[in-house]
Scaffold this active site. Sequence first.
Site, PDB file in Angstrom:
ATOM      1  N   GLY A   1       1.726   5.217   0.394  1.00 20.53           N
ATOM      2  CA  GLY A   1       1.003   6.296   0.974  1.00 20.53           C
ATOM      3  C   GLY A   1       2.008   7.567   0.710  1.00 20.53           C
ATOM      4  O   GLY A   1       3.220   7.705   0.516  1.00 20.53           O
ATOM      5  N   TYR A   2       1.325   8.817   0.216  1.00 20.00           N
ATOM      6  CA  TYR A   2       2.050   9.977   0.060  1.00 20.00           C
ATOM      7  C   TYR A   2       1.487  11.120   0.802  1.00 20.00           C
ATOM      8  O   TYR A   2       1.958  12.321   0.548  1.00 20.00           O
ATOM      9  CB  TYR A   2       1.897  10.192  -1.602  1.00 20.00           C
ATOM     10  CG  TYR A   2       0.304  10.209  -2.023  1.00 20.00           C
ATOM     11  CD1 TYR A   2      -0.227  11.492  -2.046  1.00 20.00           C
ATOM     12  CD2 TYR A   2      -0.346   9.385  -2.274  1.00 20.00           C
ATOM     13  CE1 TYR A   2      -1.548  11.695  -2.518  1.00 20.00           C
ATOM     14  CE2 TYR A   2      -1.760   9.238  -2.644  1.00 20.00           C
ATOM     15  CZ  TYR A   2      -2.397  10.620  -2.872  1.00 20.00           C
ATOM     16  OH  TYR A   2      -3.695  10.645  -3.184  1.00 20.00           O
TER      17      TYR A   2
ATOM     18  N   ILE B   1       0.804  -1.158  -0.044  1.00 13.10           N
ATOM     19  CA  ILE B   1      -0.046   0.025  -0.159  1.00 13.10           C
ATOM     20  C   ILE B   1       1.108   1.143   0.080  1.00 13.10           C
ATOM     21  O   ILE B   1       1.789   1.293   1.088  1.00 13.10           O
ATOM     22  CB  ILE B   1      -0.984   0.015   1.203  1.00 13.10           C
ATOM     23  CG1 ILE B   1      -1.881  -1.246   1.214  1.00 13.10           C
ATOM     24  CG2 ILE B   1      -1.858   1.223   1.230  1.00 13.10           C
ATOM     25  CD1 ILE B   1      -2.563  -1.592   2.516  1.00 13.10           C
TER      26      ILE B   1
ATOM     27  N   SER C   1      -1.021  11.521   4.746  1.00  7.55           N
ATOM     28  CA  SER C   1      -0.881  11.558   6.084  1.00  7.55           C
ATOM     29  C   SER C   1      -0.291  10.046   6.335  1.00  7.55           C
ATOM     30  O   SER C   1       0.115   9.775   7.327  1.00  7.55           O
ATOM     31  CB  SER C   1      -2.243  11.928   6.829  1.00  7.55           C
ATOM     32  OG  SER C   1      -3.215  10.928   6.363  1.00  7.55           O
TER      33      SER C   1
ATOM     34  N   GLU D   1     -10.134   6.540   4.082  1.00  2.00           N
ATOM     35  CA  GLU D   1      -9.502   7.305   2.761  1.00  2.00           C
ATOM     36  C   GLU D   1     -10.773   7.380   1.976  1.00  2.00           C
ATOM     37  O   GLU D   1     -10.842   8.504   1.188  1.00  2.00           O
ATOM     38  CB  GLU D   1      -8.393   6.425   2.208  1.00  2.00           C
ATOM     39  CG  GLU D   1      -7.191   6.500   3.035  1.00  2.00           C
ATOM     40  CD  GLU D   1      -6.391   7.736   2.964  1.00  2.00           C
ATOM     41  OE1 GLU D   1      -7.016   8.736   2.300  1.00  2.00           O
ATOM     42  OE2 GLU D   1      -5.568   7.894   3.885  1.00  2.00           O
TER      43      GLU D   1
END
Length: 286
Positions: free
Chosen positions: A101-102, A99, A104, A179
Amino acid sequence: MGNSQFKGPEGAAYLFEDPRGSQCGYSGVRGGEADQVNEERPSGARPGGYVRRSCRALAGDQPWRRPGPVPVAGTMKQELAAQNTPPPQDDGGPQALWISGYSSLVWRPDFTYSDSCVGFMHRYSRHLWEGDTFHRGSDKMPGRVVILPEDREGCTWGVAYQVQGEQVNEALKYLNVWEAVLGGYDTKEVIFCPQDAPDQPLKALAYVATLQNPGYLGPAPEEAIATQILACRGFSGHSLEYLLRLADFRQLCGPQAQDEHLTAIVDAVGTRLPCFCPTEQALALV
């Protein structure tokens, strides 16, 4: 959970909670080495920009650590996920998943994972173009959060987390609410290049918002975005805290992690505050 306060123009106070829980290069900067970086001022800052300490100051100058496995806490968002998401199916699901994440997720994944790595995604650029009415804003005052539009010349740095076995369903159940339901993001498969092995890219799942989604605000003058960030807060905290933590992550990745848009917004916010350095009194509240 602590609070930090910044004094704005004419003595106005900006208060937020700490909810702690284009070019790509490869310089081999690791977490421990990057942790020493503490720029006094982003490169290319306009005259009149103010000094910003690393966001580690907001956490009492605790050092940044490479992401590692964390327990899933019984917070409100996990309860929301349990209430709004049907039970996962055991058969036919993936046994392992990365996964990406970019936003938070780079500092607060809030789900259990087996492995993680810092790296980048080619052909994407991070922009504060999404309106958020839950995490960092409200219906009356939407905050600004990042989206990941495609950009042939772009490159965005982030963190990829590997989940395995039961972790897969638990992570997807949580992210579906946090999300997708609350954030308005969709899922997309991306290619993630680990910093330590850029020639061994990973296929990863990312949560992205399209330019056609209802919360899309689009580009705006840097000064307007900065003003909006200073005025908004939501369930997850103040928009300023979100911006500073994201900027701190970019800085810790090293000079190869260029992000002109993010740097420009940080600069614009700096011109509206006398200083980003919290006072000793403010740090005592953290």
